[in-house]
Scaffold this motif. Sequence first.
Motif, PDB file in Angstrom:
ATOM      1  N   TYR A  51      -6.656  -2.580   8.554  1.00  0.00           N
ATOM      2  CA  TYR A  51      -5.775  -3.727   8.743  1.00  0.00           C
ATOM      3  C   TYR A  51      -6.418  -5.008   8.222  1.00  0.00           C
ATOM      4  CZ  TYR A  51      -2.861  -0.586  11.396  1.00  0.00           C
ATOM      5  OH  TYR A  51      -2.047   0.459  11.756  1.00  0.00           O
ATOM      6  N   ALA A  52      -7.691  -5.191   8.488  1.00  0.00           N
ATOM      7  CA  ALA A  52      -8.387  -6.360   7.955  1.00  0.00           C
ATOM      8  C   ALA A  52      -8.382  -6.336   6.431  1.00  0.00           C
ATOM      9  CB  ALA A  52      -9.821  -6.393   8.482  1.00  0.00           C
ATOM     10  N   GLN A  53      -8.623  -5.159   5.854  1.00  0.00           N
ATOM     11  CA  GLN A  53      -8.652  -5.048   4.399  1.00  0.00           C
ATOM     12  C   GLN A  53      -7.252  -5.223   3.802  1.00  0.00           C
ATOM     13  OE1 GLN A  53     -10.190  -3.043   6.549  1.00  0.00           O
ATOM     14  NE2 GLN A  53     -12.353  -3.048   5.981  1.00  0.00           N
ATOM     15  N   ALA A  54      -6.242  -4.709   4.472  1.00  0.00           N
ATOM     16  CA  ALA A  54      -4.871  -4.867   3.977  1.00  0.00           C
ATOM     17  C   ALA A  54      -4.450  -6.335   4.008  1.00  0.00           C
ATOM     18  CB  ALA A  54      -3.908  -4.017   4.805  1.00  0.00           C
ATOM     19  N   LEU A  55      -4.848  -7.056   5.039  1.00  0.00           N
ATOM     20  CA  LEU A  55      -4.562  -8.487   5.087  1.00  0.00           C
ATOM     21  C   LEU A  55      -5.227  -9.203   3.917  1.00  0.00           C
ATOM     22  CD1 LEU A  55      -4.904  -9.236   8.914  1.00  0.00           C
ATOM     23  CD2 LEU A  55      -2.836  -9.543   7.538  1.00  0.00           C
ATOM     24  N   SER A  56      -6.471  -8.834   3.626  1.00  0.00           N
ATOM     25  CA  SER A  56      -7.171  -9.448   2.493  1.00  0.00           C
ATOM     26  C   SER A  56      -6.483  -9.108   1.170  1.00  0.00           C
ATOM     27  CB  SER A  56      -8.633  -8.991   2.460  1.00  0.00           C
ATOM     28  OG  SER A  56      -9.340  -9.493   3.581  1.00  0.00           O
ATOM     29  N   GLN A  57      -5.965  -7.889   1.056  1.00  0.00           N
ATOM     30  CA  GLN A  57      -5.236  -7.524  -0.160  1.00  0.00           C
ATOM     31  C   GLN A  57      -3.957  -8.350  -0.288  1.00  0.00           C
ATOM     32  OE1 GLN A  57      -4.327  -3.327  -0.628  1.00  0.00           O
ATOM     33  NE2 GLN A  57      -2.828  -3.737  -2.241  1.00  0.00           N
ATOM     34  N   LEU A  58      -3.232  -8.489   0.818  1.00  0.00           N
ATOM     35  CA  LEU A  58      -2.007  -9.283   0.784  1.00  0.00           C
ATOM     36  C   LEU A  58      -2.294 -10.742   0.449  1.00  0.00           C
ATOM     37  CD1 LEU A  58      -0.093  -7.817   3.862  1.00  0.00           C
ATOM     38  CD2 LEU A  58       0.424  -7.460   1.440  1.00  0.00           C
ATOM     39  N   ASP A  59      -3.462 -11.227   0.848  1.00  0.00           N
ATOM     40  CA  ASP A  59      -3.844 -12.613   0.561  1.00  0.00           C
ATOM     41  C   ASP A  59      -4.413 -12.785  -0.842  1.00  0.00           C
ATOM     42  OD1 ASP A  59      -3.071 -13.318   3.093  1.00  0.00           O
ATOM     43  OD2 ASP A  59      -5.099 -13.277   3.954  1.00  0.00           O
ATOM     44  N   GLY A  60      -4.539 -11.689  -1.584  1.00  0.00           N
ATOM     45  CA  GLY A  60      -5.067 -11.768  -2.926  1.00  0.00           C
ATOM     46  C   GLY A  60      -6.576 -11.836  -3.005  1.00  0.00           C
ATOM     47  N   GLU A  61      -7.251 -11.598  -1.891  1.00  0.00           N
ATOM     48  CA  GLU A  61      -8.710 -11.653  -1.873  1.00  0.00           C
ATOM     49  C   GLU A  61      -9.337 -10.343  -2.335  1.00  0.00           C
ATOM     50  OE1 GLU A  61      -9.565 -12.624   2.145  1.00  0.00           O
ATOM     51  OE2 GLU A  61      -8.748 -14.668   2.011  1.00  0.00           O
ATOM     52  N   LEU A  62      -8.605  -9.235  -2.217  1.00  0.00           N
ATOM     53  CA  LEU A  62      -9.079  -7.923  -2.648  1.00  0.00           C
ATOM     54  C   LEU A  62      -7.996  -7.248  -3.480  1.00  0.00           C
ATOM     55  CD1 LEU A  62     -10.611  -6.467   0.676  1.00  0.00           C
ATOM     56  CD2 LEU A  62     -11.880  -7.447  -1.241  1.00  0.00           C
ATOM     57  N   THR A  63      -8.409  -6.466  -4.462  1.00  0.00           N
ATOM     58  CA  THR A  63      -7.458  -5.594  -5.132  1.00  0.00           C
ATOM     59  C   THR A  63      -7.200  -4.384  -4.234  1.00  0.00           C
ATOM     60  OG1 THR A  63      -9.163  -4.266  -6.222  1.00  0.00           O
ATOM     61  CG2 THR A  63      -8.430  -6.284  -7.359  1.00  0.00           C
ATOM     62  N   GLU A  64      -6.211  -3.578  -4.582  1.00  0.00           N
ATOM     63  CA  GLU A  64      -5.950  -2.381  -3.776  1.00  0.00           C
ATOM     64  C   GLU A  64      -7.153  -1.449  -3.781  1.00  0.00           C
ATOM     65  OE1 GLU A  64      -3.065   1.477  -4.104  1.00  0.00           O
ATOM     66  OE2 GLU A  64      -2.081  -0.489  -3.965  1.00  0.00           O
ATOM     67  N   ALA A  65      -7.760  -1.261  -4.950  1.00  0.00           N
ATOM     68  CA  ALA A  65      -8.925  -0.381  -5.039  1.00  0.00           C
ATOM     69  C   ALA A  65     -10.062  -0.908  -4.177  1.00  0.00           C
ATOM     70  CB  ALA A  65      -9.374  -0.236  -6.492  1.00  0.00           C
ATOM     71  N   GLU A  66     -10.274  -2.223  -4.206  1.00  0.00           N
ATOM     72  CA  GLU A  66     -11.344  -2.816  -3.394  1.00  0.00           C
ATOM     73  C   GLU A  66     -11.044  -2.687  -1.908  1.00  0.00           C
ATOM     74  OE1 GLU A  66     -12.837  -6.317  -6.493  1.00  0.00           O
ATOM     75  OE2 GLU A  66     -11.205  -6.704  -5.076  1.00  0.00           O
ATOM     76  N   ALA A  67      -9.786  -2.872  -1.534  1.00  0.00           N
ATOM     77  CA  ALA A  67      -9.412  -2.754  -0.120  1.00  0.00           C
ATOM     78  C   ALA A  67      -9.624  -1.331   0.377  1.00  0.00           C
ATOM     79  CB  ALA A  67      -7.954  -3.171   0.069  1.00  0.00           C
ATOM     80  N   LYS A  68      -9.250  -0.350  -0.438  1.00  0.00           N
ATOM     81  CA  LYS A  68      -9.453   1.043  -0.050  1.00  0.00           C
ATOM     82  C   LYS A  68     -10.940   1.366   0.084  1.00  0.00           C
ATOM     83  CE  LYS A  68      -5.315   2.996  -2.285  1.00  0.00           C
ATOM     84  NZ  LYS A  68      -4.890   3.901  -3.378  1.00  0.00           N
ATOM     85  N   VAL A 113       1.492  -3.688   7.687  1.00  0.00           N
ATOM     86  CA  VAL A 113       0.776  -4.939   7.936  1.00  0.00           C
ATOM     87  C   VAL A 113       1.683  -6.145   7.688  1.00  0.00           C
ATOM     88  CG1 VAL A 113      -1.140  -6.389   7.130  1.00  0.00           C
ATOM     89  CG2 VAL A 113      -1.502  -3.952   7.552  1.00  0.00           C
ATOM     90  N   ARG A 114       2.512  -6.083   6.640  1.00  0.00           N
ATOM     91  CA  ARG A 114       3.475  -7.168   6.399  1.00  0.00           C
ATOM     92  C   ARG A 114       4.398  -7.342   7.601  1.00  0.00           C
ATOM     93  NH1 ARG A 114       4.075  -4.989   1.016  1.00  0.00           N
ATOM     94  NH2 ARG A 114       3.142  -6.404  -0.543  1.00  0.00           N
ATOM     95  N   ARG A 115       4.811  -6.235   8.194  1.00  0.00           N
ATOM     96  CA  ARG A 115       5.712  -6.296   9.344  1.00  0.00           C
ATOM     97  C   ARG A 115       5.007  -6.853  10.582  1.00  0.00           C
ATOM     98  NH1 ARG A 115       6.827  -1.502   9.076  1.00  0.00           N
ATOM     99  NH2 ARG A 115       5.640  -0.571  10.790  1.00  0.00           N
ATOM    100  N   LEU A 116       3.717  -6.547  10.732  1.00  0.00           N
ATOM    101  CA  LEU A 116       2.983  -6.981  11.925  1.00  0.00           C
ATOM    102  C   LEU A 116       2.452  -8.407  11.813  1.00  0.00           C
ATOM    103  CD1 LEU A 116       0.938  -3.720  12.631  1.00  0.00           C
ATOM    104  CD2 LEU A 116       2.896  -4.576  13.932  1.00  0.00           C
ATOM    105  N   ASP A 117       2.310  -8.897  10.589  1.00  0.00           N
ATOM    106  CA  ASP A 117       1.734 -10.229  10.392  1.00  0.00           C
ATOM    107  C   ASP A 117       2.501 -11.311  11.149  1.00  0.00           C
ATOM    108  OD1 ASP A 117       0.120 -12.256   9.531  1.00  0.00           O
ATOM    109  OD2 ASP A 117       0.602 -12.064   7.404  1.00  0.00           O
ATOM    110  N   PRO A 118       3.816 -11.393  11.015  1.00  0.00           N
ATOM    111  CA  PRO A 118       4.539 -12.431  11.773  1.00  0.00           C
ATOM    112  C   PRO A 118       4.575 -12.187  13.274  1.00  0.00           C
ATOM    113  CG  PRO A 118       6.074 -11.032  10.560  1.00  0.00           C
ATOM    114  CD  PRO A 118       4.711 -10.666  10.084  1.00  0.00           C
TER     115      PRO A 118
END
Length: 331
Positions: A244-261, A224-229
């Motif tokens: 992908y939506a959840q991974a973006l939220s994790q990268l943005d600090g909106e979700l923890t990894e456990a929450e994203a999973k 997801v980091r690679r695809l974002d730009p």
Amino acid sequence: MIKVIAVVGPTAVGKSDLAVDLASRLEERTGRRGEVINADSMQLYRGMDIGTAKLPESERRGVPHHLLDIWEVHEPADVASYQTLARERVEDCADRDVVPILVGGSGLYVRAVLDHMDFPGTDPEVRARLEAELADVGPGLLHARLAEADPAAARTILPGNGRRIVRALEVIELTGRPFTANLPDHTSFYPCVQLGLTAPRPELDERIDLRVERMWDGGLLEEVRRLDPLGLREGRTASKALGYAQALSQLDGELTEAEAKESTARATRRFARRQESWFRRDPRVRWLPYDAPNLVERAMTQVESALSDRVEEESGEALVDVATMLPYSRS
């Protein structure tokens, strides 16, 4: 004689592996090669590999796969364009005496290839006006308007799903007919045999949970980091893909990894139920248990019967995911 084999069913049930098995077994049993045509709308996106469980080259066993990695992540889903591309591949296979194996869980994409389907056009001005109204008043009022114009469509679209509501209202305005009047029945474009894989719900849920864990362990965040730009975040379709939506939220600090999973697994379980409901409505699908010890042999029995004209077509009614009935022109 059938022209296409389709392998369908919910996510995480083993469709890709069965398709490769069938392609290999076809050549052994009939002398005709099989080639796979992708019908998973998210696997059409270049670079979306881990989160879509795209079969790696090393696991395809030399079987050619078509229509993978053809769209950029910033492009919206385009089922009308896909229909053209997929049918071109089917005809190319027929010209080479190859049996195409259509595989995927995107119900509308499968039916766009196999059945007679025409997609209503779009009008940029009408679309822009409806989208502006959506931004001003919210989806609730537009959904109430849809309920007056086409109650059947309103029952299939959640009141909060503004994108689908706008599309339904646009089609009604452009065609002068209820949106549901534009939806197809099961009228085959190609003679085919459809094989559906099914799993008991608890087992499927376990498989989904395991897949989500493997996505994160396999490097989904890095993907997801690679695809974002490259435009993933701006992509109207790709940015909403499961995981992908959840991974973006994790990268943005909106979700923890456990929450994203957990969010990904929960959403995928709901999606799998919708997929199964879609395909269950089609009486032409021949269902097979995903874990049958003789699964490939049972599938080949259906295929060989169809190749010798012993499988009859049936008709019925269908549900259509209105969100992807929007043709998109690439210039």
